[in-house]
Design an enzyme around this catalytic site. Structure first.
Site, PDB file in Angstrom:
ATOM      1  N   HIS A  99       0.876  -1.251  -0.105  1.00 58.12           N
ATOM      2  CA  HIS A  99      -0.038   0.134  -0.066  1.00 58.12           C
ATOM      3  C   HIS A  99       0.951   1.313  -0.025  1.00 58.12           C
ATOM      4  O   HIS A  99       2.068   1.370   0.520  1.00 58.12           O
ATOM      5  CB  HIS A  99      -1.115  -0.014   1.099  1.00 58.12           C
ATOM      6  CG  HIS A  99      -1.644  -1.101   1.283  1.00 58.12           C
ATOM      7  ND1 HIS A  99      -2.566  -1.566   0.424  1.00 58.12           N
ATOM      8  CD2 HIS A  99      -1.877  -2.084   2.332  1.00 58.12           C
ATOM      9  CE1 HIS A  99      -3.078  -2.677   1.005  1.00 58.12           C
ATOM     10  NE2 HIS A  99      -2.567  -3.154   1.959  1.00 58.12           N
ATOM     11  N   GLU A 117      -2.032  -0.537   8.180  1.00 61.50           N
ATOM     12  CA  GLU A 117      -3.234  -1.219   8.965  1.00 61.50           C
ATOM     13  C   GLU A 117      -2.676  -2.208   9.669  1.00 61.50           C
ATOM     14  O   GLU A 117      -1.261  -2.295  10.022  1.00 61.50           O
ATOM     15  CB  GLU A 117      -3.651  -2.185   7.686  1.00 61.50           C
ATOM     16  CG  GLU A 117      -2.810  -3.150   7.018  1.00 61.50           C
ATOM     17  CD  GLU A 117      -3.410  -3.585   5.646  1.00 61.50           C
ATOM     18  OE1 GLU A 117      -4.546  -3.809   5.803  1.00 61.50           O
ATOM     19  OE2 GLU A 117      -2.568  -3.967   4.922  1.00 61.50           O
ATOM     20  N   HIS A 175       3.391  -7.607   1.704  1.00 63.36           N
ATOM     21  CA  HIS A 175       2.748  -8.328   2.747  1.00 63.36           C
ATOM     22  C   HIS A 175       1.661  -9.271   2.141  1.00 63.36           C
ATOM     23  O   HIS A 175       1.211  -8.955   0.946  1.00 63.36           O
ATOM     24  CB  HIS A 175       1.748  -7.287   4.001  1.00 63.36           C
ATOM     25  CG  HIS A 175       0.917  -6.690   3.289  1.00 63.36           C
ATOM     26  ND1 HIS A 175       1.326  -5.379   2.705  1.00 63.36           N
ATOM     27  CD2 HIS A 175      -0.389  -6.872   3.240  1.00 63.36           C
ATOM     28  CE1 HIS A 175       0.156  -4.807   2.532  1.00 63.36           C
ATOM     29  NE2 HIS A 175      -0.929  -5.510   2.690  1.00 63.36           N
ATOM     30  N   ARG A 195      -1.209  -4.666  -5.975  1.00 67.48           N
ATOM     31  CA  ARG A 195      -1.045  -6.284  -6.045  1.00 67.48           C
ATOM     32  C   ARG A 195       0.351  -6.446  -6.986  1.00 67.48           C
ATOM     33  O   ARG A 195       0.629  -5.732  -8.272  1.00 67.48           O
ATOM     34  CB  ARG A 195      -2.121  -6.902  -6.977  1.00 67.48           C
ATOM     35  CG  ARG A 195      -3.259  -6.985  -6.113  1.00 67.48           C
ATOM     36  CD  ARG A 195      -4.111  -8.280  -7.069  1.00 67.48           C
ATOM     37  NE  ARG A 195      -5.736  -7.909  -6.439  1.00 67.48           N
ATOM     38  CZ  ARG A 195      -6.348  -7.295  -7.204  1.00 67.48           C
ATOM     39  NH1 ARG A 195      -6.193  -6.876  -8.282  1.00 67.48           N
ATOM     40  NH2 ARG A 195      -7.684  -7.068  -7.001  1.00 67.48           N
TER      41      ARG A 195
END
Length: 318
Positions: A99, A117, A175, A195
C-alpha cells in the site's frame, strides 16, 4: 448519541470462504466466496448504514456531517471517518501486495490517502503463515528479477501465526495473508492496494487479476519487515487490557473481559469489535448487546462506558 451498530457489508473475494457464517453466524449471500466483512466504513467503495435505534438506516457519512462534535469529539474533524474496520476470511492465500503512503496516494491517486493497517489473528489453522516484508538484503533489482522468473517467494519474509497474535503493516511494506486465517483488520480509511504477485490465479471466467507492478515498485520500502506482536496484558478491574499498536493513524487495544471492565473515551470515538464471546456495553443512557463478530462505534460524547460479560474485544481510536 447512542453506541452505533451497523449493517454488515459483505465483499466477495476470489480467496474468500465461509468462516463468517460458520464462526459468527452471519447470513452471508448464498453461493458467494465472502472474503471480507466491512464492519465500519465511510469509504468511497462502501458506506456503513446504522442498524437499529433512532438513526436506523442513516449512513455514517451523514451522521458525521450532522453530529461531528458528538461523534468525533468537540472540535475534531476528519472529512471521512478515519478508520476502516474489517473481518477478513482468508480461505485461500491473498495476493502479495503493498500500500502507498499518504504522500504518494495524494499525488498519484487523485488526492486519496495511503494505507497503514494492523491485523489481529482471530483464528488460524496450524502452521498458518503471513508474509510481512522482505528477507534482509533484498534489493529492488533482485525483487524485479524474481518477479520475472515467477519465483517471488524466495525473497518474502514469512512468519507463522496463531490466534491472539498481532501484526503491524505500515505503508510500503510488502505483505500477504496466507490461507486458513481469520483476521480483524484495523486500517486507514483507504482501499488502495497495489498487487505485485497473485500466484497466476484466474477467476471463474479464466481471467488473471490485474497487477500494479510499476506503482508497487515506486512505493515498496525494501528494508521493511515485521514480526508478530504477542499482546502483553495488564490486569484491570474485571479483566485485562493489552495495548498492541500505537501509530499516528490509530491506537489499538485488545480487551479481555472476565466480568466488567470500565472504559473512558477521553473525548474521542472508540470502535469495538467483539472477536470472542458476547457481552453488553453499558453507558449513562442505556445499554447495547454485542455478540461475537459484531462491532460498535462508541461516540466521543458517551464518555464513560462499561463492558460486561466473558469476551474479548478489539478497541481502536485515533
Amino acid at each position: 448519541m447512542q453506541p452505533l451498530k451497523f449493517k454488515p457489508i459483505f465483499m466477495e473475494r476470489i480467496w474468500g470462504g465461509d468462516a463468517l457464517k460458520t464462526k459468527y453466524g452471519f447470513n452471508v449471500p448464498y453461493g458467494k466466496k465472502i472474503g471480507e466483512l466491512w464492519c465500519i466504513s465511510d469509504n468511497t467503495t462502501a458506506v456503513s448504514e446504522v442498524d437499529g435505534g433512532i438513526y436506523d438506516g442513516v449512513k455514517l457519512s451523514e451522521l458525521a456531517n450532522k453530529h461531528g462534535d458528538e461523534l468525533y469529539g468537540e472540535g475534531k474533524s476528519y472529512g471521512r471517518f478515519p478508520l476502516l474496520i474489517k473481518i477478513i476470511d482468508a480461505n485461500d492465500k491473498l495476493s502479495v501486495q503493498v500500500h502507498p503512503d499518504d504522500d504518494y496516494a495524494y499525488h498519484h491517486e487523485n488526492g486519496d490517502i495511503g494505507k497503514t493497517e494492523m491485523w489481529y489473528i482471530i483464528d488460524a489453522k496450524p502452521g498458518a503463515k503471513l508474509i510481512c516484508g522482505l528477507k534482509e538484503g533484498t534489493t529492488k533489482e533482485q525483487f524485479k528479477s524474481l518477479l520475472e522468473k515467477e519465483s517471488l517467494e524466495e525473497c518474502l519474509n514469512e512468519i507463522e501465526v496463531k490466534p491472539g497474535d498481532v501484526v503491524y503493516i505500515p505503508s510500503g511494506m510488502v505483505h500477504a495473508i496466507g490461507e486458513g486465517i481469520l483476521i480483524c483488520e484495523i486500517q486507514q480509511n483507504s482501499d488502495l492496494t497495489y498487487r505485485v504477485y497473485d500466484y497466476n490465479r484466474v477467476d471463474d471466467n479464466g481471467n488473471k487479476r490485474e497487477l500494479h507492478i510499476d506503482k508497487a515498485l515506486d512505493v515498496i520500502d525494501f528494508n521493511l519487515k515485521s514480526d508478530k506482536i504477542v499482546p502483553k496484558y495488564k490486569k484491570v478491574d474485571g479483566g485485562s487490557i493489552a495495548n498492541v499498536v500505537q501509530s499516528k493513524y490509530f491506537k489499538t487495544d485488545v480487551i479481555y473481559v472476565e466480568s466488567t471492565v470500565n472504559i473512558e473515551t477521553n473525548g474521542i470515538f472508540n470502535t469495538l469489535v467483539m472477536v470472542e464471546g458476547e457481552g453488553k456495553i453499558i453507558y449513562e443512557d442505556g445499554e447495547a448487546d454485542l455478540k461475537s463478530g459484531e462491532s460498535l462505534l462508541i461516540p466521543a460524547s458517551i464518555g464513560k462506558y462499561t463492558i460486561t460479560g466473558n469476551c474479548k474485544l478489539i478497541r481502536s481510536y485515533v
